[in-house]
Design an enzyme around this catalytic site. Structure first.
Site, mmCIF file in Angstrom:
data_model
loop_
_atom_site.group_PDB
_atom_site.id
_atom_site.type_symbol
_atom_site.label_atom_id
_atom_site.label_comp_id
_atom_site.label_asym_id
_atom_site.label_seq_id
_atom_site.Cartn_x
_atom_site.Cartn_y
_atom_site.Cartn_z
ATOM 1 C CG ASP A 204 6.621 72.149 9.933
ATOM 2 O OD1 ASP A 204 5.814 72.133 10.880
ATOM 3 O OD2 ASP A 204 7.040 73.197 9.413
ATOM 4 C CG HIS B 169 3.319 76.183 14.164
ATOM 5 N ND1 HIS B 169 3.490 75.421 13.025
ATOM 6 C CD2 HIS B 169 3.176 75.302 15.180
ATOM 7 C CE1 HIS B 169 3.440 74.143 13.341
ATOM 8 N NE2 HIS B 169 3.246 74.045 14.653
ATOM 9 C CB SER C 277 7.468 71.412 4.823
ATOM 10 O OG SER C 277 8.286 71.710 3.690
ATOM 11 C CG HIS D 158 3.050 79.214 8.772
ATOM 12 N ND1 HIS D 158 1.875 78.532 8.601
ATOM 13 C CD2 HIS D 158 3.709 78.581 9.769
ATOM 14 C CE1 HIS D 158 1.837 77.515 9.448
ATOM 15 N NE2 HIS D 158 2.930 77.532 10.172
ATOM 16 C CB VAL E 161 12.888 79.603 13.513
ATOM 17 C CG1 VAL E 161 13.583 80.667 12.672
ATOM 18 C CG2 VAL E 161 12.534 80.151 14.890
#
Length: 285
Positions: free
Chosen positions: A85, A209, A50, A181, A232
């Site tokens: 991501d 996701h 991310s 998430h 994951v």
């Protein structure tokens, strides 16, 4: 083995009825644990990074160099992709590509549909000539992951999914269909009817996701409807934190970070190996 895009590994997974895991890298120990797990299981892998995690690790170039060094030192021979991501903009996707990422996700799902298409197509046009794969999203995945916050779930529209795929040329699609998430509150309720419809529209691999906490039977059902990539992160983070907490609780005098981060690394490795088996990725390299 050099880093690869995720296009070929996902197309193969969709065709053969399994899913490749995207396991998020949060620090050195996460990267080590994930790579060791995938090598032992002879499984292809997508290392998700991310924007927040990249900042924590000092930047995207640092992440790429770290992964490349680990692959050499650990003798990693399975296919490995480094994937941005939830890329927040065209500019961030370009930054990742220039740093050496082999795959990017452009998340323009928060804006109007036509803007999503325009931004996604712009990323594809930049990425594909460089051999970089592109993931896009439609709808809203609930929960929070780093900079990505969503209060509720908005299901992707199958017709809009078809149009996005046709007009942009993306390599895989993440339609929001009830996953979130972070930890689930109660039983996950995935939109399998919509997933089946979207999956039947083309051969493009779908992405699920929020893979933490979804029952294995639902994972298998999602795979049968075309989900070839499952993300994951939370499950690995929880396992890592529990290992650190247990180590320090058992011996309050421990101060060497290797003594408590080593068990964290092993916890990540064990978690990833379990997911590889659940997703059917073992011996698919």
């Amino acid at each position: 083995m050099p880093l690869v895009s995720m296009k070929d590994m996902l197309n193969k997974a969709r065709k053969e009825g399994y899913a490749v895991g995207q396991y998020n890298v949060n620090n050195l120990e996460f990267a080590q644990g994930i790579l060791m797990a995938t090598q032992e299981e002879n499984a292809p892998v997508i290392l998700g990074v991310s924007e927040g995690a990249a900042r924590y690790m000092s930047g995207m170039k640092t992440v790429v160099k770290m992964i490349e060094g680990l692959m050499e030192d650990l003798n990693i021979t399975v296919p490995v992709a480094i994937h941005l991501d939830h890329g927040s903009s065209y500019e961030k996707c370009v930054e990742a590509i220039e740093a050496g990422f082999t795959s990017v996700m452009i998340d323009a799902s928060h804006g109007p549909f036509e803007e999503n298409i325009a931004t996604t197509k712009r990323v594809v046009d930049y990425a594909h000539p460089k051999g970089v794969s592109v993931e896009a999203e439609l709808g809203v995945v609930g929960g929070q992951e780093d900079d990505v916050v969503a209060d509720g779930v908005i299901y992707a529209d199958p017709e809009e999914c078809r149009e996005l795929v046709e007009r942009t040329g993306i390599d895989c699609l993440a339609p929001a269909l009830g996953s979130v998430h972070g930890p689930y509150k109660g039983e996950p309720k995935l939109g399998f009817k919509e997933m089946e419809e979207i999956g039947n529209q083309s051969d493009i691999p779908l992405v699920l996701h929020g893979g933490t906490g979804i029952p294995t039977k639902d994972i298998q059902k999602a795979i049968s409807y075309g989900s070839a990539k499952i993300n994951v992160n939370t499950e690995s983070q929880i396992a890592s934190a529990e290992a650190v907490r247990e180590t320090l609780n058992n011996d309050p005098d421990v101060y060497d970070p290797r003594k408590y981060l080593g068990p964290a690394r092993e916890a990540v490795k064990t978690t990833v190996q379990g997911k590889i088996k659940a997703f059917g990725t073992s011996d698919r390299a």
